[in-house]
Design an enzyme around this catalytic site. Sequence first.
Site, short mmCIF file in Angstrom:
data_model
loop_
_atom_site.label_atom_id
_atom_site.label_comp_id
_atom_site.label_asym_id
_atom_site.label_seq_id
_atom_site.Cartn_x
_atom_site.Cartn_y
_atom_site.Cartn_z
N ARG A 1 -26.05 10.13 8.12
CA ARG A 1 -27.06 9.37 8.90
C ARG A 1 -26.46 8.89 10.21
O ARG A 1 -27.13 8.92 11.26
CB ARG A 1 -27.59 8.19 8.07
CG ARG A 1 -28.75 7.47 8.75
CD ARG A 1 -29.44 6.48 7.84
NE ARG A 1 -28.58 5.34 7.51
CZ ARG A 1 -28.95 4.34 6.70
NH1 ARG A 1 -30.14 4.34 6.14
NH2 ARG A 1 -28.12 3.34 6.45
N LYS B 1 -30.17 4.37 13.78
CA LYS B 1 -29.63 3.06 13.43
C LYS B 1 -28.78 2.60 14.61
O LYS B 1 -27.56 2.75 14.62
CB LYS B 1 -28.81 3.17 12.13
CG LYS B 1 -29.21 2.10 11.13
CD LYS B 1 -28.54 2.28 9.83
CE LYS B 1 -28.03 0.97 9.29
NZ LYS B 1 -28.93 -0.17 9.33
N GLU C 1 -41.69 -1.86 6.88
CA GLU C 1 -40.45 -2.23 6.20
C GLU C 1 -40.15 -3.68 6.57
O GLU C 1 -40.93 -4.32 7.26
CB GLU C 1 -39.30 -1.31 6.61
CG GLU C 1 -38.96 -1.34 8.10
CD GLU C 1 -37.78 -0.45 8.48
OE1 GLU C 1 -37.01 -0.04 7.60
OE2 GLU C 1 -37.64 -0.18 9.69
N1 PMP Z 1 -34.58 -0.92 7.22
C1 PMP Z 1 -33.83 -1.47 8.19
C2 PMP Z 1 -34.47 -1.83 9.47
C3 PMP Z 1 -32.46 -1.70 7.98
O1 PMP Z 1 -31.71 -2.23 8.94
C4 PMP Z 1 -31.89 -1.37 6.73
C5 PMP Z 1 -30.44 -1.67 6.45
N2 PMP Z 1 -29.61 -0.69 6.97
C6 PMP Z 1 -32.70 -0.80 5.74
C7 PMP Z 1 -34.06 -0.59 6.03
C8 PMP Z 1 -32.14 -0.39 4.42
O2 PMP Z 1 -31.36 0.76 4.56
P1 PMP Z 1 -30.10 1.05 3.60
O3 PMP Z 1 -30.63 1.12 2.22
O4 PMP Z 1 -29.55 2.35 4.08
O5 PMP Z 1 -29.16 -0.09 3.77
#
Ligand code: PMP
Length: 292
Positions: free
Chosen positions: A50, A149, A182
């Site tokens: 990622r 990200k 989210e």
């Molecule tokens: N959405 C956002 C905006 C985030 O910053 C994160 C944390 N990285 C997540 C969802 C969850 O992703 P992950 O399970 O990869 O930590």
Amino acid sequence: MKIYLNGKFVNKEDAMVSVFDHGLLYGDGIFEGIRAYNGRVFRLREHIDRLWDSGKAIALNIPMTKAEMEKALLQTLAINKLSDAYIRLVVTRGAGDLGLDPANCSEPTIFIIADKITLYPEKLYTEGLEVITVATRRNMPDALSPNIKSLNYLNNIMAKLEAKRAGVPEAIMLNAQGYVVECSGDNIFVIKNGIVSTPPASAGALKGVTRNAAIELIKNKLKLELKEELITTYDLYCADECFLTGTAAETIPVVKIDGRVIGEGKPGKVTLKLFKEFRSLTRSTGVPINKK
Ligand code: PMP
């Protein structure tokens, strides 16, 4: 504490970056938040993939191989003698001039911080979270993909500020069309009549590593139907169960949204079962930290 910084391990006090770094000046950079459990790094390659995709999307060429990055990360854990940790891996555009142009940045700044993890209080896992929907809309995917990200987290921070002002720990964000996307740092799932739903990435959600693991467990272990579909605030309020997923939060139940009690107002059966499965997955899989 030793920090990996551009190929070297330095003391925390000496881990400095330039004020001309475009990661600082413009949020021009990318990152990953990763967990180590019980001496193993959970879904390491998925996080590294990622990171590379985020780099590709912003035309930031990471000047090492994926294997070298993994090695640096494992060494950071080993050197700090950590077996349960939260790891922050950051790649910035590097130091440049005051203009926007990345072409004037010499080379990316790469650092890895491994620290003890600060968790939500255990009480929230047994009793569940109260959250609210906020006015701050999630970045439009056609303006800036939420799947990058990036170091620019202001969109999420604005949402978090709203949640904290309302006295709750997390914010549910909607997209420009008003669909649920989210939370500020977690993905969201709802359960209604035994069917589990989560918003698709195309609605503007990050494809979370924990989200992916939860989807697999729901389908393969819990043997429940899983739909990636658009959901509304109505679907939230009328859900039997709701939970969030994220690297730091793992899977955490939600029992109140915008003042509406979800289901019976306590963590639901499916949510608790998933939590058990997820905990056993994180503690039994992953890349071992090679302690020397
Ligand atoms: N959405 C956002 C905006 C985030 O910053 C994160 C944390 N990285 C997540 C969802 C969850 O992703 P992950 O399970 O990869 O930590």
